[in-house]
Design an enzyme around this catalytic site. Structure first.
Site, PDB file in Angstrom:
ATOM      1  CB  SER A 251      -0.901   0.008   1.233  1.00 16.40           C
ATOM      2  OG  SER A 251      -0.100   0.259   2.363  1.00 16.40           O
ATOM      3  CE  LYS A 252      -1.732   6.828  -2.771  1.00 17.91           C
ATOM      4  NZ  LYS A 252      -1.237   6.035  -3.899  1.00 17.91           N
ATOM      5  NE  ARG A 253       0.864   0.243   6.179  1.00 17.46           N
ATOM      6  CZ  ARG A 253       1.658  -0.737   6.559  1.00 17.46           C
ATOM      7  NH1 ARG A 253       2.873  -0.502   6.986  1.00 17.46           N
ATOM      8  NH2 ARG A 253       1.230  -1.984   6.531  1.00 17.46           N
ATOM      9  N   GLY A 255       5.542   3.219   0.001  1.00 18.49           N
ATOM     10  CA  GLY A 255       6.192   4.056  -1.022  1.00 18.49           C
ATOM     11  C   GLY A 255       5.356   4.054  -2.286  1.00 18.49           C
TER      12      GLY A 255
END
Ligand code: GLU
Length: 360
Positions: A251-253, A255
Site C-alpha cells: 500500500s501507499k505507506r 512508497g
C-alpha cells in the site's frame, strides 16, 4: 474454442501495481494462446468512478506496451465496453431471473438491514441477508411495487455448495448458507458488480477470468448467477496478493505503488513488465530472470503461477530496471533521460557534458 480474456479495471484511482500485474498476466496468457484481450471499464461505482482515471489507465497500459484487441477505446463486436453503458442488458437478465422465480424483489429498508447485520455480528453469525422478503406473496410484492416502494432485486440462492477448480488456487468450495440471497439490482435500478461482471463475461465470450485474489469471495456468487441464467461458467485463475517487505498488503505507506509514480520515477516499461511478471510467476529454470516481453509470452503458463503471496522488493526491481537500462540503445536512453536532465537543470547548462560514454 479460442481463448478470450479481459482486464476489467474500475476507474476509481491510479493503476496500482497489483492491477498492472493482472493486466500483464491476462496479456501474456492471451498472446501465448493466440487469443484475444478485452479491456472493459467497470464503472458501476458511480460515486468513485471518474473519466480522468479511465484515460490515465488506458494511457498507462499503452505505455507498458500491452496490446488489447477490443475495448472502450477500440470498439469491437461485443461492446459497449463500459458497465454504465450496459445497464439495459443487465436489467433484461434480471427480468429473466424474476420471471423464472430465481430472483425476487426485496423491500427491506437500510435500517432493517443494518439491524439484522448488528444482530448477526452480536450472535457471532456470518453476515448475510435474513430472507425476510424471500417468500413474500407475489400479489403482495406486486402491490408494494405498484405503490412505488423502493425495491432491490436479490438472487434466490439455492441450498448446497458451490465449487470451482481455480487454475492457481485449486479446488475451492463454499457452502451457500454462508452466501445468502445477495443483491443483483439496487433499488435505484443500477446493477451490482457481480451481476454486471457475469453478464459481461458471458456476452463477451470470456473463457478465462484472471484477476486478483481479492475476488475469490465474489466467484461463488458469480457462479450462482451464471447457473441461474443457464450460462456457461468460465475458468477462473486468481493471482495472489502482492505484499510489501513487512508482509502487509502493498500500500501507499510502502512508497510508490501506482504505475503513474513508477513512470515518473523513470523506470523503463520493459523493466516494469519484467519485474511484475516475476511477482508470482516462476520463469523456466535457466536462471535468467531478465526477460523481454516476447520471452515472457513464449514461456508463460498459468501452471507456473504461485499460490503464495508475492513480495514487492524494490531492490530487485531496481536491479531489473538497471539490467534493462544497460541494454537500452543510447539514442533511446537519451530521449528518455531528457526530461529528467531538464528537471535537474542539466540540459543546456553544460555544453561540455559528454553523454557518449554514459551507460549507467
Ligand atoms: N473491477 C474489478 C477491479 O478493479 C475487477 C473485477 C474482475 O476482474 O472481475 O478490481
Amino acid at each position: 474454442m479460442s481463448v478470450r480474456v479481459r482486464f476489467a479495471p474500475s476507474p476509481t484511482g491510479f493503476l496500482h501495481v497489483g492491477n498492472v500485474r493482472t493486466a500483464l498476466f491476462n496479456w501474456f496468457f492471451a498472446r501465448k494462446n493466440r487469443g484475444s484481450l478485452v479491456v472493459r471499464i467497470e464503472d458501476t461505482d458511480a460515486e468513485r468512478s471518474e473519466r480522468r482515471y479511465e484515460d490515465q489507465l488506458l494511457e498507462d497500459l499503452r505505455w507498458l506496451g500491452i496490446e488489447w484487441d477490443e475495448g472502450v477505446d477500440k470498439g469491437g463486436d461485443v461492446g459497449p465496453y463500459r458497465h454504465t453503458e450496459r445497464f439495459p442488458l443487465y436489467r433484461d437478465r434480471v427480468e429473466q431471473l424474476l420471471g423464472e422465480g430465481r430472483a425476487y424483489h426485496c423491500f427491506c429498508s437500510q435500517e432493517q438491514l443494518e439491524a439484522d447485520r448488528k444482530k448477526q455480528l452480536a450472535e457471532g453469525q456470518s453476515i448475510r441477508y435474513v430472507g425476510r422478503c424471500r417468500d413474500l406473496d407475489p400479489k403482495e410484492a406486486r402491490d408494494c411495487l405498484d405503490e412505488g416502494r423502493p425495491a432491490s432485486v436479490r438472487l434466490r440462492v439455492r441450498p448446497g455448495s458451490v465449487s470451482f477448480q481455480d487454475l492457481v488456487f485449486g479446488l475451492i468450495e463454499v457452502d451457500t448458507d454462508n452466501v445468502g440471497d445477495f443483491i443483483l439490482l439496487r433499488s435505484d435500478g443500477s446493477a451490482q458488480y457481480n451481476l454486471a461482471c457475469v453478464v459481461d463475461d458471458s456476452m463477451m465470450g470470456i473463457t478465462h477470468v484472471i484477476r486478483g485474489e481479492g475476488h475469490i469471495s465474489n466467484t461463488p456468487r458469480q457462479i450462482l448467477i451464471f447457473e441461474g441464467l443457464g450460462l456457461q461458467v468460465p475458468e477462473f485463475a486468481h493471482l495472489s496478493t502482492i505484499l510489501g517487505p513487512d508482509g502487509a498488503k502493498l500500500s501507499k505507506r510502502h512508497g510508490a505503488t501506482s504505475l503513474a509514480e513508477f513512470r515518473q520515477l523513470g523506470y523503463l516499461p520493459e523493466a516494469v513488465v519484467n519485474y511484475l511478471a516475476l511477482l508470482g510467476w516462476a520463469p523456466p529454470e535457466d536462471g535468467n530472470e531478465i526477460l523481454s516481453p516476447e520471452k515472457i509470452v513464449s514461456a508463460f503458463d498459468l501452471k507456473s503461477v504461485n499460490v503464495s503471496p508475492a513480495t514487492f522488493d524494490l531492490k530487485k526491481f531496481n536491479w531489473v530496471n538497471r539490467s534493462h537500462l544497460k541494454e537500452c540503445p543510447l539514442p533511446r536512453l537519451l530521449t528518455l533521460a531528457e526530461p529528467f536532465l531538464e528537471k535537474a537543470g542539466l540540459v543546456g547548462t553544460d555544453p561540455t557534458l559528454d553523454l557518449q560514454g554514459w551507460t549507467e
